[in-house]
Scaffold this active site. Structure first.
Site, PDB file in Angstrom:
ATOM      1  N   ASP A  83       7.976  18.636  61.392  1.00  0.00           N
ATOM      2  CA  ASP A  83       9.237  19.264  62.032  1.00  0.00           C
ATOM      3  C   ASP A  83       9.324  20.895  61.623  1.00  0.00           C
ATOM      4  OD1 ASP A  83      11.701  19.226  63.133  1.00  0.00           O
ATOM      5  OD2 ASP A  83      12.871  18.244  61.291  1.00  0.00           O
ATOM      6  N   GLY A 233      18.915  18.536  66.170  1.00  0.00           N
ATOM      7  CA  GLY A 233      20.639  18.555  65.647  1.00  0.00           C
ATOM      8  C   GLY A 233      21.207  17.439  66.045  1.00  0.00           C
ATOM      9  N   SER A 235      22.384  14.185  65.085  1.00  0.00           N
ATOM     10  CA  SER A 235      23.018  13.195  64.504  1.00  0.00           C
ATOM     11  C   SER A 235      24.368  12.880  65.065  1.00  0.00           C
ATOM     12  CB  SER A 235      23.070  13.701  62.929  1.00  0.00           C
ATOM     13  OG  SER A 235      21.837  13.339  62.372  1.00  0.00           O
ATOM     14  N   ASP A 277      18.504  13.564  61.329  1.00  0.00           N
ATOM     15  CA  ASP A 277      18.401  13.696  59.763  1.00  0.00           C
ATOM     16  C   ASP A 277      19.574  13.410  59.172  1.00  0.00           C
ATOM     17  OD1 ASP A 277      17.284  14.009  57.496  1.00  0.00           O
ATOM     18  OD2 ASP A 277      16.911  16.229  57.587  1.00  0.00           O
TER      19      ASP A 277
HETATM   20 ZN   LIG Z   1      15.443  20.973  64.260  1.00  0.00          ZN
END
Ligand SMILES: [Zn+2]
Length: 360
Positions: A83, A233, A235, A277
Site C-alpha cells: 500500500d 480511504g 472505510s 483500514d
Molecule cells: Zn490510501
C-alpha cells in the site's frame, strides 16, 4: 494454492462485475480474521501492508505470516499488496518479500508528503511498472491527490499523506489526464482522487456529490472502461462502531465515512479495489475498549484479541458480501508470476485504450 496477482484478480472482478475490499494488516490476528471471513463466504482476498506495517512487523514476519495464511487457507486466493509505495526501492523490496502487487504512489514525492508534478508521477510509475511486470507482479498507480473536498487537506495514514491545503484541481482526478497516465505508465490499476481521504475523519456530514465526487469515478470509467479503478480511504466508519467505541470510554468525535451504497455504485462503474483500514482498526479497538471497561481484572491479552478478531471477521464478511466478492474464490486458479511475466512481455496485458482515444 499460490498467491494471486492483483491483475488476475481484478480482471476476474471486472469480468464478473464485483469489487474486492483491500484490508490492511500489521499482525497475525488481523490476517487470521480476514482469512476466516473469506473462508466463510468463499471470497478471494487482498491483504495490503503499508510501509508503516512493514516497519512495525518487519518484512520477514509479514511475509512468513502471509505464507502461513496461504498454507492454512489453500482454497482462498490471496493477493499481497504494497500500500502506498513511495519509491522504487519500497516497491522492489516488497516484491522481494513475496508481494504479488505494489502501489507506486507517485502523486507524492518519496517523503510521502510533498505533492509531485505530473511528469514525475509518470516517470516513476512507469519505471516501477516495467520492473514489476518483468517478474509478473502487478502495479497500482495514483493520479490526483487524496484529500477532503471540504477543507482541502488529508489525514496522514501511517505517516503518508499530502501536507498543506490543496485545490480541487489536485483533489479530483482529471479524466483526460487519466487516459494519458494509464497509456504512458502501463499500470494495472488506477487509484483516483474523488474526495475520499485516509483516517476516521473523512466527512463532517453524510457525504453528497459536493464532497464525495462519484461523478469522477463514472466519468473516468466511461473513458477508460477496461482500467481497474481503486478507491482509497473507503472505510464507512459505521455509526454502531463509533457508538460502541464511545460507550466504552472512547472519545471519538462524530464523523462520517464513505457509505457502502456509494462504494457499490462505484463498483458498477469500474471500481474493483476498495481500500479499508479505519473500519478494521475501529472494529478491533472498540472491542478492546469493551473488555477493558467491563472486565477490569482481565490481564490475558487473548481475552482482548479474541473479541477483536470476532468483530473484524464480521466486518470483513459483510464487505465481501456487499461488494459481491463472496462466492468467487474457489473458481479462481492463480496464474504464476512467471506466466504473468510472459503475458506482459507478449503485450497481451497492455492497457486497451486505443479506440477510446479515437472516439474522443
Ligand atoms: Zn490510501
Amino acid at each position: 494454492m499460490a498467491k494471486i496477482t492483483l491483475r488476475q484478480l481484478l480482471d476476474d472482478a471486472a469480468e464478473r462485475g464485483y469489487g474486492v475490499p483491500a484490508f490492511n494488516i500489521n499482525n497475525m490476528e488481523q490476517g487470521l480474521a480476514i482469512m476466516e471471513a473469506a473462508d466463510t463466504v468463499d471470497a478471494p482476498v487482498i491483504i495490503q501492508a503499508s510501509r508503516g506495517a512493514r516497519s512495525y512487523a518487519g518484512d520477514i514476519m509479514l511475509s512468513k505470516m502471509v505464507d502461513a495464511l496461504v498454507e492454512m487457507f489453500p482454497h482462498i486466493p490471496l493477493c499481497l499488496h504494497q500500500d502506498h509505495g513511495n519509491d522504487e526501492a519500497t516497491c522492489a523490496t516488497a516484491i522481494q518479500h513475496g508481494f504479488t502487487s505494489v502501489m507506486m504512489d507517485g502523486s507524492l514525492h518519496p517523503d510521502g508528503k510533498t505533492v509531485s508534478d505530473y511528469g514525475y508521477n509518470i516517470d516513476i510509475t512507469r519505471r516501477v511498472a516495467e520492473m514489476a511486470h518483468w517478474i509478473g507482479a502487478s502495479v497500482e498507480g495514483e493520479l490526483g491527490v487524496l484529500g477532503s473536498l471540504e477543507h482541502g487537506s488529508g489525514e496522514k495514514e501511517d505517516g503518508h499523506g499530502a501536507e498543506g491545503t490543496l485545490g480541487h484541481d489536485l483533489l479530483l482526478t482529471d479524466p483526460d489526464q487519466a487516459i494519458d497516465f494509464v497509456r504512458a505508465t502501463g499500470v494495472d490499476a488506477l487509484a483516483i482522487a474523488m474526495g475520499t481521504s485516509h483516517g476516521a475523519y473523512k466527512f463532517t456530514r453524510k457525504p453528497d456529490g459536493e464532497i464525495l465526487a462519484m461523478r469522477v469515478v463514472e466519468e473516468i470509467h466511461r473513458r477508460l472502461p477496461t482500467t481497474h479503478l481503486v478507491m482509497h480511504g473507503s472505510s464507512s466508519v459505521p455509526q454502531p462502531l463509533q457508538d460502541m467505541f464511545n460507550v466504552f470510554g472512547g472519545e471519538m468525535p462524530q464523523t462520517w465515512g464513505v457509505p457502502v451504497e456509494e462504494i457499490v455504485r462505484g463498483i458498477k462503474h469500474g471500481v474493483r479495489k476498495v481500500n479499508i483500514d479505519t473500519d478494521c482498526r475501529l472494529a478491533m479497538t472498540a472491542a478492546f475498549r469493551k473488555v477493558a471497561l467491563q472486565s477490569k481484572s482481565e490481564f490475558d491479552p487473548r481475552k482482548f484479541l479474541k473479541p477483536a478478531m470476532d468483530a473484524l471477521r464480521e466486518l470483513c464478511r459483510e464487505r465481501f458480501e456487499q461488494f459481491g466478492t463472496a462466492g468467487n474464490a474457489s473458481r479462481l486458479k492463480p496464474i504464476t508470476l512467471a506466466d504473468m511475466a510472459r503475458r506482459y512481455r507478449s503485450g497481451a496485458l497492455d492497457p486497451k485504450i486505443e479506440h477510446i482515444t479515437q472516439a474522443a
